[in-house]
Motif scaffolding. Structure first.
Motif, PDB file in Angstrom:
ATOM      1  N   ALA A 392       0.866  -1.185   0.000  1.00 52.38           N
ATOM      2  CA  ALA A 392       0.000   0.000   0.000  1.00 52.38           C
ATOM      3  C   ALA A 392       0.896   1.226   0.000  1.00 52.38           C
ATOM      4  CB  ALA A 392      -0.919  -0.006   1.217  1.00 52.38           C
ATOM      5  N   THR A 393       0.343   2.348  -0.499  1.00 49.56           N
ATOM      6  CA  THR A 393       1.156   3.563  -0.634  1.00 49.56           C
ATOM      7  C   THR A 393       0.745   4.679   0.319  1.00 49.56           C
ATOM      8  OG1 THR A 393      -0.287   4.302  -2.430  1.00 49.56           O
ATOM      9  CG2 THR A 393       1.708   3.095  -3.054  1.00 49.56           C
ATOM     10  N   ASP A 394      -0.249   4.442   1.192  1.00 53.52           N
ATOM     11  CA  ASP A 394      -0.581   5.432   2.222  1.00 53.52           C
ATOM     12  C   ASP A 394      -1.082   4.688   3.455  1.00 53.52           C
ATOM     13  OD1 ASP A 394      -3.686   5.440   2.325  1.00 53.52           O
ATOM     14  OD2 ASP A 394      -3.261   5.681   0.185  1.00 53.52           O
ATOM     15  N   GLY A 395      -1.144   5.394   4.577  1.00 50.85           N
ATOM     16  CA  GLY A 395      -1.475   4.751   5.831  1.00 50.85           C
ATOM     17  C   GLY A 395      -2.893   4.221   5.888  1.00 50.85           C
ATOM     18  N   GLN A 396      -3.863   4.968   5.332  1.00 49.42           N
ATOM     19  CA  GLN A 396      -5.246   4.519   5.377  1.00 49.42           C
ATOM     20  C   GLN A 396      -5.436   3.237   4.569  1.00 49.42           C
ATOM     21  OE1 GLN A 396      -7.780   5.926   7.206  1.00 49.42           O
ATOM     22  NE2 GLN A 396      -8.926   4.106   6.566  1.00 49.42           N
ATOM     23  N   ALA A 397      -4.847   3.192   3.360  1.00 49.03           N
ATOM     24  CA  ALA A 397      -4.946   1.979   2.542  1.00 49.03           C
ATOM     25  C   ALA A 397      -4.264   0.802   3.223  1.00 49.03           C
ATOM     26  CB  ALA A 397      -4.332   2.230   1.163  1.00 49.03           C
ATOM     27  N   ALA A 398      -3.155   1.074   3.911  1.00 50.53           N
ATOM     28  CA  ALA A 398      -2.452   0.001   4.615  1.00 50.53           C
ATOM     29  C   ALA A 398      -3.312  -0.575   5.739  1.00 50.53           C
ATOM     30  CB  ALA A 398      -1.130   0.519   5.170  1.00 50.53           C
ATOM     31  N   LEU A 399      -3.973   0.309   6.511  1.00 50.70           N
ATOM     32  CA  LEU A 399      -4.812  -0.157   7.612  1.00 50.70           C
ATOM     33  C   LEU A 399      -5.971  -1.012   7.095  1.00 50.70           C
ATOM     34  CD1 LEU A 399      -5.438  -0.117  10.631  1.00 50.70           C
ATOM     35  CD2 LEU A 399      -6.680   2.034  10.276  1.00 50.70           C
ATOM     36  N   GLU A 400      -6.619  -0.553   6.020  1.00 58.04           N
ATOM     37  CA  GLU A 400      -7.721  -1.335   5.453  1.00 58.04           C
ATOM     38  C   GLU A 400      -7.240  -2.682   4.927  1.00 58.04           C
ATOM     39  OE1 GLU A 400      -9.308   1.233   2.511  1.00 58.04           O
ATOM     40  OE2 GLU A 400     -10.161   2.667   3.967  1.00 58.04           O
ATOM     41  N   LEU A 428      -3.923  -0.741  14.972  1.00 57.55           N
ATOM     42  CA  LEU A 428      -3.838  -2.201  15.008  1.00 57.55           C
ATOM     43  C   LEU A 428      -3.891  -2.720  16.437  1.00 57.55           C
ATOM     44  CD1 LEU A 428      -1.053  -2.877  12.335  1.00 57.55           C
ATOM     45  CD2 LEU A 428      -3.533  -3.109  12.068  1.00 57.55           C
ATOM     46  N   ARG A 429      -3.203  -2.051  17.328  1.00 60.20           N
ATOM     47  CA  ARG A 429      -3.182  -2.510  18.717  1.00 60.20           C
ATOM     48  C   ARG A 429      -4.530  -2.287  19.410  1.00 60.20           C
ATOM     49  NH1 ARG A 429       0.203  -5.165  16.916  1.00 60.20           N
ATOM     50  NH2 ARG A 429       2.460  -4.875  17.188  1.00 60.20           N
ATOM     51  N   ALA A 430      -5.322  -1.344  18.910  1.00 63.28           N
ATOM     52  CA  ALA A 430      -6.616  -1.072  19.530  1.00 63.28           C
ATOM     53  C   ALA A 430      -7.705  -2.027  19.041  1.00 63.28           C
ATOM     54  CB  ALA A 430      -7.031   0.370  19.232  1.00 63.28           C
TER      55      ALA A 430
END
Length: 482
Positions: A392-400, A428-430
């Motif tokens: 993924a290339t951004d944090g939101q896409a990575a989280l999804e 992720l930890r939450a």
């Protein structure tokens, strides 16, 4: 009327003066600024004139307007002079007529006296009053002419002062333009020097400081360019993944200065047997990528044999391992790097082929970074060990992606669009389903407070850029074995 008294012929009011006004003979048109936005000198593009040039041109136009106004006043004054002369002549003619009437009256009185006629006092008084009135009118005209002459003299003085002021303004503006042009030329020369220095600094910033090879960012661009050039020409290109043998041993035994010297010798040996435009890119501590255009795998293997011989001659015991990947019609740079990396692994571990590695189950790993070259490098390093890699290339896409795939491990950059690596780790930890997912933060933020914040957010490991792909693989193995 006596012959000796001749009246000056009167000028018509609409006739122009015979001599042109002095101001018209010295009229000058203001210099117009050059119309083109750009012009060339000596084959180089010159920038447009500065605002001071345009302001100076405007002041010149103002001075020329004042000259034209002064010339107009001169012409008006000349016409008024003609009117004054006409009035003076008319007054002189009235004086002459009055004198003649006085003479006729005197003659008649004498004649009447001689013949015994009674004096015509009333008639004579009327004649005298008319003559006196004519003389008063003539005097008034003369006074008015003198006032107008004085006014014209004053106007001429003002016009002369205006012309002198305009000439001084033009001289000052010309001097200002010379200064402005000199300053503009110096500014352009300084800008040219600054651009050349900036280009040199940018190129230097994109080069590896130890070996002089391309850094990853610029290096990936150069490799893509070589692939495009090969497709436009013969279609032949070989990507070489090169690893310098024994660098860690040299660093441990003889120090990093000796290790850096060995790296420089290796790059010099590679350059000596490649073409000048074949790019050499340092992608890790002891690893390099080389693109050999218009070359076959056999030809590339021959060149690297020569490189090994040159390196052994300059540094006994030194050598390089090479993995070669010939370009296929549909290959991308990422695919070429993956195949070259696998070939290098096989060269360093004979007998362990791709089939053997494919039988070993790998982990699912999500990598996230907004730099494409970094994604390629991390993917290549992890796929060498048989892992399934998603990116993924951004944090939101990575989280999804992580919440959908529930991978075994994540490798996250810190500074990414939308969400940082710190924020993704906290999210992720939450969440119960992703709480056990292992996380490595791979970043250039090396300050102690950043490292401490990363572990506070729940990361399992913290690896600094620039990094060695082998170190990343070792850390991944260590986390997956827990």
């Amino acid at each position: 009327m006596d012959d000796h008294h001749q009246a000056v012929p009167a000028r018509r009011d609409h006739e122009p003066p015979t001599d042109p006004p002095a101001a018209d003979a010295h009229r000058t048109d203001p210099a117009e600024p050059e119309s083109p936005d750009h012009h060339r000198a000596g084959g180089e593009e010159i920038l447009p004139f500065s605002r001071r040039d345009r302001a100076a041109a405007g002041r010149d136009r103002g001075a020329a307007d004042r000259d034209r106004k002064a010339s107009g006043r001169d012409r008006s004054q000349a016409a008024a002079d003609v009117l004054r002369l006409n009035r003076d002549q008319a007054a002189a003619e009235r004086d002459y007529a009055a004198a003649e009437r006085d003479l006729v009256a005197s003659t008649r009185e004498r004649s009447r006296a001689e013949v015994g006629h009674p004096p015509l006092d009333r008639i004579q008084a009327g004649h005298r009053e008319q003559a006196a009135s004519d003389r008063d009118l003539t005097a008034s005209d003369r006074d008015q002419s003198r006032i107008e002459a004085d006014q014209r003299t004053a106007d001429r003085g003002l016009a002369a002062a205006d012309r002198e002021r305009a000439a001084a303004d033009r001289a000052k503006h010309a001097a200002d333009r010379d200064v402005d042009r000199a300053e503009a030329a110096e500014d352009r020369a300084a800008a040219t020097r600054d651009r050349e220095r900036a280009r040199a600094e940018l190129r230097h910033a994109q080069l590896d400081g130890v070996t002089g090879a391309f850094g990853r960012t610029l290096g990936m661009v150069m490799l893509e360019r070589e692939i495009s050039r090969a497709r436009r020409s013969s279609g032949h290109l070989v990507l070489a993944y090169v690893e310098l043998d024994g660098l860690k041993r040299v660093n441990d035994r003889r120090g990093h200065e000796a290790g850096d010297a060995l790296l420089r010798l290796a790059v010099a040996a590679i350059r000596a047997h490649l073409r000048s435009y074949d790019p050499i890119v340092r992608v890790g501590g002891d690893q390099f990528l080389c693109a050999l255009g218009n070359c076959t795998p056999d030809g590339a293997e021959t060149r690297f044999e020569q490189i090994r011989a040159t390196l052994r001659a300059t540094q006994p015991g030194a050598s390089v391992a090479v993995g070669l990947a010939p370009m296929q019609p549909e290959d991308t740079l990422a695919e070429l790097m993956r195949r070259a990396d696998l070939a290098l692994y096989e060269a360093k571990h004979p007998g362990i082929g791709a089939e053997t590695r494919d039988e070993t189950p790998g982990a699912t790993i999500v990598i996230a970074d907004d730099a494409q070259d970094m994604l390629l490098l991390v993917r290549s390093a992890l796929e060498r060990d048989g892992h399934r890699v998603l990116s993924a290339t951004d944090g939101q896409a990575a989280l999804e992606l992580i919440r959908r795939e529930l991978p075994d491990l994540c490798v996250l950059d810190v500074m990414m669009p939308k969400l940082t690596g710190f924020e993704v780790t906290q999210a992720l930890r939450a969440h119960e389903a992703s709480r056990a997912t292992r996380v490595i933060l791979l970043t250039g933020r090396s300050h102690a407070t950043d490292i401490a914040h990363g572990f506070d957010c729940g990361t399992d490991d913290y690896l600094l850029k620039p990094f060695d792909p082998k170190e990343l693989r070792l850390r991944v193995r260590a986390l997956l074995s827990r």
